[in-house]
Design a protein around this motif. Structure first.
Motif, short mmCIF file in Angstrom:
data_model
loop_
_atom_site.label_atom_id
_atom_site.label_comp_id
_atom_site.label_asym_id
_atom_site.label_seq_id
_atom_site.Cartn_x
_atom_site.Cartn_y
_atom_site.Cartn_z
N VAL A 1 0.89 -1.16 0.00
CA VAL A 1 0.00 0.00 0.00
C VAL A 1 0.93 1.21 0.00
CG1 VAL A 1 -1.79 1.29 1.22
CG2 VAL A 1 -1.83 -1.21 1.22
N PHE A 2 1.04 1.85 -1.14
CA PHE A 2 2.02 2.92 -1.30
C PHE A 2 1.57 4.14 -0.52
CE2 PHE A 2 4.19 6.28 -3.89
CZ PHE A 2 5.48 5.86 -3.64
N GLY A 3 2.27 4.43 0.55
CA GLY A 3 1.91 5.54 1.42
C GLY A 3 2.23 5.17 2.87
N PRO A 4 1.81 6.01 3.83
CA PRO A 4 2.22 5.84 5.22
C PRO A 4 1.37 4.81 5.97
CG PRO A 4 0.89 7.80 5.02
CD PRO A 4 1.04 7.26 3.63
N LEU A 5 1.53 3.54 5.63
CA LEU A 5 0.79 2.47 6.28
C LEU A 5 1.70 1.27 6.50
CD1 LEU A 5 -2.77 1.17 5.65
CD2 LEU A 5 -0.88 -0.44 5.53
N SER A 6 1.60 0.69 7.70
CA SER A 6 2.34 -0.54 8.00
C SER A 6 1.43 -1.52 8.73
CB SER A 6 3.57 -0.25 8.86
OG SER A 6 4.59 0.34 8.09
N VAL A 7 1.68 -2.81 8.51
CA VAL A 7 0.95 -3.87 9.16
C VAL A 7 1.89 -4.59 10.11
CG1 VAL A 7 -0.33 -6.03 8.84
CG2 VAL A 7 -0.59 -4.17 7.18
N ALA A 8 1.51 -4.67 11.38
CA ALA A 8 2.30 -5.37 12.39
C ALA A 8 1.72 -6.77 12.58
CB ALA A 8 2.31 -4.61 13.70
N VAL A 9 2.53 -7.78 12.33
CA VAL A 9 2.14 -9.18 12.52
C VAL A 9 2.67 -9.61 13.88
CG1 VAL A 9 2.27 -11.50 11.59
CG2 VAL A 9 2.29 -9.53 10.03
N ARG A 10 1.77 -10.02 14.77
CA ARG A 10 2.15 -10.37 16.14
C ARG A 10 2.45 -11.87 16.23
NH1 ARG A 10 0.80 -6.49 19.82
NH2 ARG A 10 2.52 -7.51 20.95
N TYR A 11 3.66 -12.20 16.64
CA TYR A 11 4.07 -13.60 16.72
C TYR A 11 4.36 -13.99 18.17
CZ TYR A 11 8.93 -11.95 17.17
OH TYR A 11 10.09 -11.36 17.60
N ASP A 12 4.21 -15.30 18.47
CA ASP A 12 4.54 -15.82 19.79
C ASP A 12 5.99 -16.27 19.87
OD1 ASP A 12 1.95 -15.86 21.38
OD2 ASP A 12 1.30 -16.93 19.58
N ARG A 13 6.43 -17.00 18.85
CA ARG A 13 7.79 -17.52 18.81
C ARG A 13 8.47 -17.08 17.52
NH1 ARG A 13 7.80 -22.28 17.70
NH2 ARG A 13 5.58 -22.52 17.17
N LEU A 14 9.72 -16.73 17.59
CA LEU A 14 10.44 -16.26 16.42
C LEU A 14 10.48 -17.33 15.32
CD1 LEU A 14 11.76 -13.60 15.67
CD2 LEU A 14 13.94 -14.48 16.50
N GLU A 15 10.43 -18.60 15.73
CA GLU A 15 10.44 -19.68 14.75
C GLU A 15 9.24 -19.61 13.81
OE1 GLU A 15 10.85 -20.03 17.97
OE2 GLU A 15 12.95 -20.67 18.13
N GLU A 16 8.15 -18.96 14.24
CA GLU A 16 6.97 -18.82 13.39
C GLU A 16 7.22 -17.87 12.22
OE1 GLU A 16 3.07 -18.86 16.05
OE2 GLU A 16 4.55 -17.44 16.82
N VAL A 17 8.15 -16.94 12.42
CA VAL A 17 8.35 -15.88 11.43
C VAL A 17 9.11 -16.39 10.21
CG1 VAL A 17 9.43 -13.63 11.03
CG2 VAL A 17 8.29 -14.11 13.21
N THR A 18 10.06 -17.29 10.41
CA THR A 18 10.92 -17.73 9.32
C THR A 18 10.15 -18.32 8.15
OG1 THR A 18 12.74 -18.10 10.88
CG2 THR A 18 12.91 -19.15 8.72
N PRO A 19 9.23 -19.28 8.34
CA PRO A 19 8.50 -19.80 7.18
C PRO A 19 7.60 -18.77 6.53
CG PRO A 19 7.63 -20.72 9.22
CD PRO A 19 8.89 -20.02 9.57
N LEU A 20 7.09 -17.85 7.32
CA LEU A 20 6.24 -16.82 6.73
C LEU A 20 7.06 -15.90 5.83
CD1 LEU A 20 3.38 -15.02 8.59
CD2 LEU A 20 4.73 -13.85 6.88
N LEU A 21 8.26 -15.53 6.30
CA LEU A 21 9.15 -14.72 5.47
C LEU A 21 9.52 -15.47 4.18
CD1 LEU A 21 11.63 -13.18 8.06
CD2 LEU A 21 10.01 -11.92 6.65
N ALA A 22 9.75 -16.76 4.31
CA ALA A 22 10.13 -17.56 3.13
C ALA A 22 9.04 -17.56 2.07
CB ALA A 22 10.46 -18.99 3.56
N GLY A 23 7.80 -17.34 2.48
CA GLY A 23 6.69 -17.33 1.53
C GLY A 23 6.39 -15.97 0.93
N LEU A 24 7.11 -14.93 1.36
CA LEU A 24 6.87 -13.60 0.82
C LEU A 24 7.43 -13.46 -0.59
CD1 LEU A 24 7.73 -11.23 3.82
CD2 LEU A 24 5.46 -11.97 3.06
N GLU A 25 6.91 -12.50 -1.32
CA GLU A 25 7.49 -12.14 -2.60
C GLU A 25 8.86 -11.49 -2.38
OE1 GLU A 25 3.74 -11.19 -5.49
OE2 GLU A 25 4.43 -9.56 -4.21
N GLY A 26 9.59 -11.27 -3.49
CA GLY A 26 10.88 -10.61 -3.40
C GLY A 26 10.76 -9.18 -2.91
N GLN A 27 11.76 -8.74 -2.17
CA GLN A 27 11.74 -7.43 -1.54
C GLN A 27 13.04 -6.67 -1.83
OE1 GLN A 27 8.96 -6.50 0.19
NE2 GLN A 27 8.05 -8.51 -0.15
#
Length: 506
Positions: free
Chosen positions: A374-400
């Protein structure tokens, strides 16, 4: 017949700006490309010093017009004066950076393997280097009316490579574009270069831009903008009888991961920096951190509440164009309708215009659509319990373009897997900093896997390596010394670094 004209619009007031600009005709564009074609051979044969002098003269001409640039861009883009003063400096510095690259000459990667007739079979003399592609089309960007537009990095790197440039000015800032074009033309004239080394096309639509990309005398394209716009140019380039490369920097949400330890150690400072990074320049930076991974718990709650309060205290932003504002409002409304999404800022509602917004969603309810830019001043915060949850989600993102990690030094050794995945998703990794603010230098990488860039991150649009986008490799086998380009001659008249029989030497 009177030429059709168009006017820019002041994004703060919605009022048209004088003067009206004539739309370039197809015949005029054809003449510009023909002039570029006519100048290509002589410009390619120019010396490193000649190109450097040209780029340095262009930098000086930009600085001499600084007040006029700022006045025009403030009206056309709605950006504040300090930001635009800085952009004038950045634009001049980019030109001087590439002047230095051109003067050094080593970017051509000259390589010489001498003959060995006694070898069985005999070894030929083979020499190679990078050579300019020829005329290049560059499209001005909306969010950087100077530094990524007419006299921006794409233009600077193409000219440094010895490629004539035809720019398609962004329709939102024709007056700013005209000033930059005048500066480059004045520099070319001062340095005795043919007028065809630079041309500019004005249009309030897309038809001429597509025709420019499809012109058989254009050999590469530089673009910074939306994914839709970049992919349209890629499609046009691929539809040609002879396809050409399109170096398009398109979309990115620049994920940032925060550990609980980092927030506990430095939460207040991180909140201040993040709020500024989200809202700076109206959030209209390609490296804006639009996706955050924040731990649940007291440290994460306090951090996000602090960021939200700072964003609520930030005045509503004037976005670059009415179209960008409409897209921002639509994108924000779409995110707010997603399951589990909650607004953390007061302005986070569909009709809030360009008020900075921070949203939150539990990681279990995160969907890929929430990673859409969303081009403009907006961010989405994803709340995680364990850092291990973040790695597979990052792996599924598009290129950045970027990926950022905020962690303590003691945690780094245990985060190798997370950093590895970040490295597969992004062109630049940031540790304990913020991705906005792209340093223009030799080591910078401003690119990334598709769709951050159309070429999948094989190149960068910022930094001295950008010059290689507008050159190709050429080898000479068993040529006499006098028939070789200067960079490959035995005497090395330009004094550049070369790889001779496997050894780097000057």
């Amino acid at each position: 017949m009177t030429a059709r004209t168009f006017q820019a619009t002041n994004p703060a007031t919605g009022q048209p700006l004088a003067p009206a600009f004539p739309v370039t005709t197809p015949q005029e564009m054809e003449a510009l490309v023909a002039a570029a074609r006519g100048a290509a051979r002589a410009f390619a044969a120019s010396t490193p010093t000649q190109r450097a002098d040209f780029l340095n003269a262009a930098a000086a001409a930009i600085e001499a017009r600084a007040d006029a640039f700022v006045e025009a861009a403030m009206a056309e883009a709605g950006l504040p004066e300090p930001r635009l003063r800085g952009e004038v400096g950045r634009t001049a510095n980019q030109l001087r950076l590439f002047a230095g690259v051109a003067a050094d000459g080593s970017w051509v990667d000259a390589r010489i393997d001498h003959a060995d007739p006694a070898r069985k079979p005999p070894k030929p003399d083979v020499r190679s280097l990078r050579v300019p592609l020829g005329p290049v089309a560059v499209f001005g960007a909306s969010n950087f009316p100077l530094a990524f537009s007419v006299a921006g990095g794409d233009t600077a790197s193409a000219l440094a490579a010895g490629c004539p440039v035809v720019v398609k000015a962004h329709p939102a800032h024709p007056a700013t574009s005209k000033l930059a074009a005048e500066a480059i033309r004045a520099a070319a004239q001062q340095c005795g270069l043919p007028a065809g080394v630079f041309g500019i096309v004005y249009e309030d639509g897309h038809e001429l831009g597509v025709q420019l990309v499809q012109h058989p005398d254009i050999h590469a394209v530089g673009f910074t903008g939306s994914r839709a716009g970049g992919l349209a140019l890629v499609a046009a380039a691929q539809a040609r009888e002879v396809p050409i490369p399109v170096y398009a920097e398109m979309s990115s949400v620049n994920p940032s991961v925060f550990t609980a330890a980092a927030l506990e150690a430095n939460g207040a400072a991180l909140a201040k920096g993040l709020a500024a990074s989200i809202s700076g320049s109206g959030g209209q930076l390609c490296t804006q951190p639009g996706l955050l991974f924040v731990p649940v718990g007291e440290a994460g709650d306090a951090f996000l509440n602090d960021v939200a309060a700072k964003l609520d205290a930030t005045p509503a932003c004037t976005l670059l164009t009415g179209g960008i504002l409409n897209a921002f409002q639509k994108g924000a409304a779409g995110h707010l309708k997603a399951a589990g999404v909650q607004p953390l800022t007061q302005g986070a509602k569909p009709d809030s215009g360009a008020q900075p917004q921070l949203l939150s969603v539990p990681i279990a309810q995160f969907t890929p659509e929430l990673a859409d830019e969303v081009f403009g001043p907006l961010s989405v915060a994803v709340r995680y319990d364990r850092l291990e949850e973040v790695t597979p989600l990052l792996a599924g993102l598009e290129g950045q373009l970027t990926a950022t990690l905020h962690a303590t030094d003691a945690e780094l050794d245990g985060l190798a897997d997370l950093l590895h995945v970040m490295g597969t998703r992004a062109g630049r990794l940031v540790l304990n900093g913020f991705p906005t603010g792209v340093e223009v230098g030799h080591a910078m990488v401003h690119g990334g896997p598709f769709p951050a860039t159309s070429d999948g991150g094989a190149s960068t649009s910022v930094g001295s390596r950008a010059i290689t986008r507008f050159a190709r490799l050429r080898a000479y086998q068993d040529f006499p010394d006098r028939a070789l380009p200067p960079e490959l001659q035995e005497a090395n008249p330009y004094g550049i670094w070369r790889l001779v029989d496997g050894e780097r030497t000057r």
